[in-house]
Design a protein around this motif. Structure first.
Motif, short mmCIF file in Angstrom:
data_model
loop_
_atom_site.label_atom_id
_atom_site.label_comp_id
_atom_site.label_asym_id
_atom_site.label_seq_id
_atom_site.Cartn_x
_atom_site.Cartn_y
_atom_site.Cartn_z
N ASP A 162 0.87 -1.17 0.00
CA ASP A 162 0.00 0.00 0.00
C ASP A 162 0.92 1.24 0.00
O ASP A 162 1.77 1.37 0.87
N THR A 173 -0.06 4.43 0.27
CA THR A 173 -0.73 5.63 0.77
C THR A 173 0.23 6.53 1.58
O THR A 173 0.26 7.75 1.37
N TYR A 174 0.99 5.91 2.47
CA TYR A 174 1.92 6.68 3.32
C TYR A 174 3.00 7.34 2.45
O TYR A 174 3.29 8.53 2.60
N ALA A 233 1.66 10.24 0.43
CA ALA A 233 1.42 11.43 1.26
C ALA A 233 2.73 12.19 1.51
O ALA A 233 2.77 13.42 1.45
N ARG A 234 3.81 11.44 1.75
CA ARG A 234 5.10 12.10 1.97
C ARG A 234 5.61 12.76 0.68
O ARG A 234 6.17 13.85 0.70
N ARG A 290 3.77 13.93 -1.68
CA ARG A 290 2.95 15.13 -1.94
C ARG A 290 3.61 16.36 -1.34
O ARG A 290 3.68 17.42 -1.96
N PHE A 291 4.12 16.22 -0.10
CA PHE A 291 4.75 17.38 0.53
C PHE A 291 6.09 17.67 -0.14
O PHE A 291 6.42 18.83 -0.40
N ARG A 292 6.84 16.62 -0.45
CA ARG A 292 8.17 16.82 -1.07
C ARG A 292 8.06 17.48 -2.44
O ARG A 292 9.00 18.14 -2.89
N GLU A 293 6.94 17.24 -3.11
CA GLU A 293 6.77 17.84 -4.45
C GLU A 293 6.79 19.37 -4.39
O GLU A 293 7.16 20.02 -5.36
N THR A 294 6.41 19.90 -3.22
CA THR A 294 6.39 21.37 -3.10
C THR A 294 7.81 21.93 -3.09
O THR A 294 8.02 23.11 -3.29
N PHE A 297 15.61 8.34 0.82
CA PHE A 297 14.21 8.70 1.10
C PHE A 297 13.26 7.64 0.55
O PHE A 297 12.33 7.18 1.24
N LYS A 351 0.60 14.04 -10.31
CA LYS A 351 0.71 15.03 -9.23
C LYS A 351 -0.52 15.01 -8.34
O LYS A 351 -0.49 15.42 -7.20
N VAL A 359 -3.01 6.71 7.82
CA VAL A 359 -1.72 6.40 7.21
C VAL A 359 -1.24 7.59 6.38
O VAL A 359 -0.08 8.02 6.48
N ALA A 360 -2.16 8.16 5.58
CA ALA A 360 -1.80 9.33 4.76
C ALA A 360 -1.46 10.51 5.66
O ALA A 360 -0.49 11.24 5.40
N GLY A 398 1.94 10.26 7.01
CA GLY A 398 2.93 10.58 5.97
C GLY A 398 3.17 12.08 5.89
O GLY A 398 4.31 12.55 5.84
N VAL A 399 2.09 12.84 5.91
CA VAL A 399 2.22 14.30 5.83
C VAL A 399 2.87 14.83 7.11
O VAL A 399 3.75 15.71 7.05
N GLU A 402 6.55 14.86 7.35
CA GLU A 402 7.21 15.93 6.61
C GLU A 402 6.93 17.30 7.21
O GLU A 402 7.79 18.16 7.23
N VAL A 405 -7.96 10.85 1.80
CA VAL A 405 -6.53 10.69 1.48
C VAL A 405 -6.13 11.70 0.40
O VAL A 405 -5.09 12.36 0.49
N GLY A 409 -3.54 14.96 0.64
CA GLY A 409 -2.52 15.27 -0.36
C GLY A 409 -2.62 16.72 -0.80
O GLY A 409 -1.62 17.42 -0.96
N ALA A 419 -1.35 18.92 1.96
CA ALA A 419 0.11 18.84 2.07
C ALA A 419 0.77 19.79 1.08
O ALA A 419 1.79 20.41 1.37
N LYS A 420 0.16 19.91 -0.10
CA LYS A 420 0.73 20.77 -1.13
C LYS A 420 0.30 22.22 -0.96
O LYS A 420 1.08 23.14 -1.14
#
Lengths: 322, 162
Positions: free
Chosen positions: A4, A6-7, A10-11, A13-17, A69, A274, B37-38, B41-42, B45, B118, B122, B125-126
Motif C-alpha cells: 500500500d 498511501t503513506y 502522502a510524503r 505530496r509534501f516533497r513535491e512542493t 528517502f 501530481k 496512514v496518509a 505521511g504528511v 514531513e 486521502v 494530499g 500537504a501541497k
C-alpha cells in the motif's frame, strides 16, 4: 500481499512542493557564478548540514538523499528495479573492461544499483557468472568472449546495452503501472533510435544494427534497422509513421535534443500523477522528476564552469514536473 | 423448529443491531486507518499540519457512530436496554431490515470517504490554504451515510409504533 503506497504518496505530496520549477532554474541560470548557484540550491533545501561547495559532490549527495528517502518510504524496492538496472549493466561493462585490462574499478562503479557493485566485480573477475542475476549471465559470457577475442570495446558495450534494454522492457511488461510501462518502452525505443541514427552516420551494416537493437512494442526494429542501413532520411521517413513522429524535428537537430524530447514527453505524461492519491505512479513520477531536476542542475552548473551562454543552456533545459 | 422461529423475533432484532454496528464500524475502521496512514505521511514531513490532517482522518469515523446509534435504538426498542418486551418474528425481521441501510451504506461510504480524505490530505500537504475546499469533497460522501441513517432510524421508530 501488494504494498500500500498511501503513506509514501502522502510524503511525496509534501516533497513535491520543494521540487525546482522552471522559474527556479532561470534564477539558477542567472546566478553570477557556481558558488552563488550552489547557495541558491542550498536555500531550496539541497545539500546537508555540511557546507558542500563542489557541484558534483552536491549532486551525488542529492542522488543519495533521493534513494535513501525512497528506501525509507517504500519497503519493496524491487518495484524500482527498472530505474536501477541500467546502473548494474554499467557496472558490468566496467567490470568486464577492468578484468580484461587487469585494472581496478575505483571510482567507476555506480552504487545505486540492484546488485552490490563489488560483488558483481568479484563474480566477473573470478568468472563465476552463476553468481550474477540470471538476466546478466548470458550477456556477460558473450561480452567477455567478444572483448577477449576482438578487443572491440564497442562490441562489448553493444552486447551489454542490448541486454540492458531487453531487461528493462521485460520489467516494464511485468509491471501493471502505466507510467512504469511507458518509461520502459521509451527507454528501449529511444535506445533503438539512437543506435539507428549513430549507425546511419557511421555506415554500419544492417546485421550489426539489428544485432544491437532491442525488441520493443512501439518500433519495428526490422524496419528501423533496414532504414538505418540505408541513410538518415530513411530513418526519419520510418519514424514519421510511428508514435515518435513528434520527435523527428528533435532527432534532426541532435541526439541531445532528442534526449530532451524524451524527458519532456515523459514529464508531460507524468503530470497527471501530481494529483493521483494512490499507487506507485506518483512515487515513480517523483523519482523521475528529481532525476530530471538533477540533470538540469548539472547542465546549469557545468555551463557556469565552462562559460556557456544562457541561451545555449535554455535550449537544453528540460521542462520541470512542477 | 417452528417453536424456535416463533420465539426468534428478539434474535433477528439483535442480529439487526449487530449488523448495523459491525458493518458501519468495519467501514469506519478501514476508513480512519487509511486516512491515518496518509495523515502520518504528511506529519512526518510537516508536523504543523496536524490539526488539518486530523480532521480529514476523523471524517470516515462518523459511519461507525451512526451504526452504533442504530444499534442502540434497536436494543432499546426491543427491550434489551431498559426492560423486556415481547418481539414477534415479524417485528424482529423488520428491525433487521431497518438496519440494512446504515449497515451497507456505512461500510461503503466510510471506505470511499477515506479515499477522498486521502486525496484531500494530499491537497493540504501541497496547498495548506486550500483546506476549506479540500474538506468539502470527502464531506460530500457523508451525505449518503446520513441519508441511510435517516431511513434506518425512521424505520425503527415506525416499527416501534406498530
Amino acid at each position: 500481499m501488494q504494498q500500500d503506497y498511501t503513506y509514501a504518496v502522502a510524503r511525496i505530496r509534501f516533497r513535491e512542493t520543494r521540487l525546482l520549477n522552471d522559474g527556479d532554474l532561470l534564477s539558477l541560470l542567472s546566478a553570477k557564478d557556481t558558488p552563488s548557484a550552489i547557495r541558491l540550491l542550498r536555500d531550496k533545501g539541497w545539500g546537508d548540514n555540511n557546507d558542500v561547495k563542489d557541484a558534483e559532490a552536491l549532486l551525488s549527495l542529492e542522488e543519495k538523499k533521493l534513494w535513501d528517502f525512497i528506501g525509507e518510504i517504500v519497503t519493496e524496492q524491487e518495484v524500482f528495479d527498472f530505474l536501477r538496472v541500467p546502473s548494474d549493466f554499467h557496472n558490468l561493462k566496467v567490470a568486464i573492461k577492468c578484468v580484461t585490462r587487469d585494472e581496478k574499478p575505483d571510482g567507476m562503479l555506480l552504487y545505486n544499483a540492484v546488485c552490490d557493485p563489488m560483488e558483481l566485480f568479484d563474480a566477473v573477475s573470478n568468472r563465476e557468472y552463476q553468481r550474477l542475476p540470471e538476466y546478466m549471465q548470458d550477456c556477460t559470457r558473450e561480452a567477455m568472449t567478444a572483448l577477449l577475442q576482438t578487443s572491440d570495446g564497442q562490441l562489448c558495450d553493444m552486447i551489454i546495452d542490448k541486454a540492458c534494454m531487453e531487461h528493462v522492457v521485460t520489467l516494464g511488461k511485468q509491471s501493471d503501472n502505466e507510467i512504469i510501462r511507458l518509461y520502459c518502452e521509451l527507454f528501449a525505443a529511444s535506445g533503438d533510435i539512437k543506435i539507428a541514427v549513430r549507425s546511419a552516420k557511421t555506415k554500419k551494416s544492417h546485421d550489426f544494427i539489428l544485432r544491437a537493437m532491442a525488441e520493443c512494442d512501439s518500433l519495428d526494429i526490422e524496419k528501423l534497422s533496414a532504414a538505418a542501413a540505408l541513410d538518415f532520411d530513411a530513418i526519419i521517413a520510418y519514424l514519421n509513421l510511428t508514435d515518435y513522429k513528434g520527435a523527428v524535428e528533435a532527432i534532426r537537430t541532435s541526439m541531445s535534443a532528442f534526449e530532451k524530447w524524451c524527458d519532456d514527453y515523459l514529464t508531460e505524461v507524468m503530470r497527471s500523477q501530481k494529483w493521483e492519491p494512490f499507487g506507485v505512479g506518483p512515487i515513480v513520477a517523483y523519482i523521475l522528476a528529481r532525476e530530471n531536476e538533477m540533470k538540469a542542475v548539472r547542465l546549469i552548473l557545468s555551463a557556469k564552469v565552462n562559460n556557456l551562454s544562457e541561451e545555449t543552456v535554455k535550449e537544453r533545459l528540460r521542462s520541470m514536473y512542477v | 423448529m417452528s417453536a424456535f422461529f416463533q420465539n426468534s423475533g428478539l434474535f433477528f432484532a439483535l442480529l439487526g443491531a449487530a449488523f448495523a454496528t459491525l458493518m458501519a464500524g468495519i467501514g469506519s475502521a478501514i476508513g480512519v486507518g487509511k486516512a491515518g496512514v496518509a495523515a502520518s505521511g504528511v506529519l512526518a514531513e510537516e508536523p504543523s499540519l496536524f490539526g488539518k490532517v486530523l480532521i480529514f482522518q476523523l471524517l470516515p469515523a462518523t459511519q461507525g457512530i451512526y451504526g452504533l446509534l442504530v444499534g442502540i435504538l434497536i436494543l432499546s426498542n426491543v427491550g434489551l436496554i431498559g426492560g423486556a418486551k415481547e418481539i414477534t418474528v415479524l417485528q424482529g425481521l423488520l428491525y433487521f431490515a431497518a438496519s440494512l441501510p446504515i449497515a451497507f451504506c456505512g461500510l461503503y461510504s466510510a471506505i470511499y470517504q477515506s479515499k477522498c480524505a486521502v486525496a484531500g490530505i494530499g491537497t493540504v500537504a501541497k496547498k495548506p490554504d486550500q483546506f476549506g475546499k479540500a474538506i468539502l469533497m470527502p464531506a460530500m460522501v457523508e451525505t449518503y451515510a446520513i441519508l441511510a441513517l435517516l431511513i434506518s432510524m425512521l424505520a425503527i421508530i415506525g416499527i416501534a409504533g406498530m
